[in-house]
Design a protein around this motif. Sequence first.
Motif, PDB file in Angstrom:
ATOM      1  N   PHE A 182       3.443  -6.287  -6.661  1.00  0.00           N
ATOM      2  CA  PHE A 182       4.754  -5.646  -6.767  1.00  0.00           C
ATOM      3  C   PHE A 182       4.797  -4.364  -5.937  1.00  0.00           C
ATOM      4  CE2 PHE A 182       8.084  -3.304  -9.316  1.00  0.00           C
ATOM      5  CZ  PHE A 182       9.135  -4.086  -8.876  1.00  0.00           C
ATOM      6  N   LEU A 183       3.712  -3.596  -5.936  1.00  0.00           N
ATOM      7  CA  LEU A 183       3.646  -2.402  -5.093  1.00  0.00           C
ATOM      8  C   LEU A 183       3.751  -2.773  -3.616  1.00  0.00           C
ATOM      9  CD1 LEU A 183       0.864  -0.305  -6.886  1.00  0.00           C
ATOM     10  CD2 LEU A 183       3.318   0.188  -6.792  1.00  0.00           C
ATOM     11  N   ASN A 184       3.238  -3.937  -3.272  1.00  0.00           N
ATOM     12  CA  ASN A 184       3.386  -4.426  -1.902  1.00  0.00           C
ATOM     13  C   ASN A 184       4.858  -4.666  -1.581  1.00  0.00           C
ATOM     14  OD1 ASN A 184       2.320  -5.652   0.654  1.00  0.00           O
ATOM     15  ND2 ASN A 184       3.244  -7.487  -0.221  1.00  0.00           N
ATOM     16  N   MET A 185       5.599  -5.214  -2.536  1.00  0.00           N
ATOM     17  CA  MET A 185       7.027  -5.434  -2.335  1.00  0.00           C
ATOM     18  C   MET A 185       7.786  -4.116  -2.208  1.00  0.00           C
ATOM     19  SD  MET A 185       7.889  -8.598  -4.893  1.00  0.00           S
ATOM     20  CE  MET A 185       9.525  -8.742  -4.165  1.00  0.00           C
ATOM     21  N   LEU A 186       7.279  -3.082  -2.888  1.00  0.00           N
ATOM     22  CA  LEU A 186       7.910  -1.759  -2.831  1.00  0.00           C
ATOM     23  C   LEU A 186       7.420  -0.957  -1.624  1.00  0.00           C
ATOM     24  CD1 LEU A 186       7.612  -0.778  -6.607  1.00  0.00           C
ATOM     25  CD2 LEU A 186       9.691  -1.503  -5.419  1.00  0.00           C
ATOM     26  N   HIS A 187       6.571  -1.584  -0.797  1.00  0.00           N
ATOM     27  CA  HIS A 187       6.009  -0.950   0.406  1.00  0.00           C
ATOM     28  C   HIS A 187       5.133   0.254   0.064  1.00  0.00           C
ATOM     29  CE1 HIS A 187       8.593  -3.582   2.679  1.00  0.00           C
ATOM     30  NE2 HIS A 187       9.659  -3.100   2.077  1.00  0.00           N
ATOM     31  N   LYS A 188       4.436   0.158  -1.078  1.00  0.00           N
ATOM     32  CA  LYS A 188       3.502   1.207  -1.467  1.00  0.00           C
ATOM     33  C   LYS A 188       2.059   0.830  -1.143  1.00  0.00           C
ATOM     34  CE  LYS A 188       6.437   4.142  -2.929  1.00  0.00           C
ATOM     35  NZ  LYS A 188       6.575   5.453  -2.246  1.00  0.00           N
ATOM     36  N   VAL A 189       1.841  -0.414  -0.814  1.00  0.00           N
ATOM     37  CA  VAL A 189       0.524  -0.879  -0.388  1.00  0.00           C
ATOM     38  C   VAL A 189       0.750  -2.069   0.531  1.00  0.00           C
ATOM     39  CG1 VAL A 189       0.301  -2.370  -2.413  1.00  0.00           C
ATOM     40  CG2 VAL A 189      -1.740  -1.720  -1.150  1.00  0.00           C
ATOM     41  N   GLU A 190      -0.065  -2.167   1.577  1.00  0.00           N
ATOM     42  CA  GLU A 190       0.055  -3.284   2.507  1.00  0.00           C
ATOM     43  C   GLU A 190      -1.074  -4.275   2.235  1.00  0.00           C
ATOM     44  OE1 GLU A 190       2.487  -3.852   4.604  1.00  0.00           O
ATOM     45  OE2 GLU A 190       3.501  -1.987   4.040  1.00  0.00           O
TER      46      GLU A 190
END
Length: 221
Positions: A182-190
């Motif tokens: 989910f953090l990937n979707m929020l662009h907080k982790v790649e």
Amino acid sequence: MSNQIHIDGENYFITLAIKNVVEDVVRKSQLNIGHLRMVVVVDATPFLELQRFQKLDLAAWDLIFCSGYFYNIVSEFSPEKLNKFICVDNNITELRNDLAVQLKDMHRETIGLNLADELSPQKPLFTPCELAFINDYFSCMRAKQIARVTGNNVKSVSNKKRNIMNKIHCTKNSDFYITLYFLNMLHKVELELHEPKTKVRTTVAWQRVSGQEAAAFQYAH
């Protein structure tokens, strides 16, 4: 301008219930929200809800109705996006109040009355070393493999995983996977998944996850 409300959602009954609440709030506030794109992603488990999220382009929606599980992730790690999420786990009174405040704020933004300063840019959530570990781990590499490739011992690798889990408030592997996706979707982790860097049987690498966790890997790939 039409004020007809349309809310997308795969669960008909949950979507209908939320639409009734929205219509009641709009009727009392007399705001025109017919132009807003709204979607309901709430589901029975965080994993199923994540699957609904993965079908969305978050930027394309004005309001996203989700569970407290995902709302808390946004609140903690991506507060600048919180203005498009509504938590439906609250009681009906709190839900009405939260929705009324959110819609009024969105209306003010639409007519150019929102004078609040933008939130300051946040520093990266993970260090480059932590990101490298996350991508190795999510690429189905076991602790022994990561230790061999990085020149560390297995205990150090396990400690690094535990520290990363603590950083994002996770105590279970399933929460670890769901939160990071989910953090990937929020662009907080790649997340940059790759083939394991050492030759091992794929079936062995997949044995460390089970049930929903294994399905999460399959869905991501």
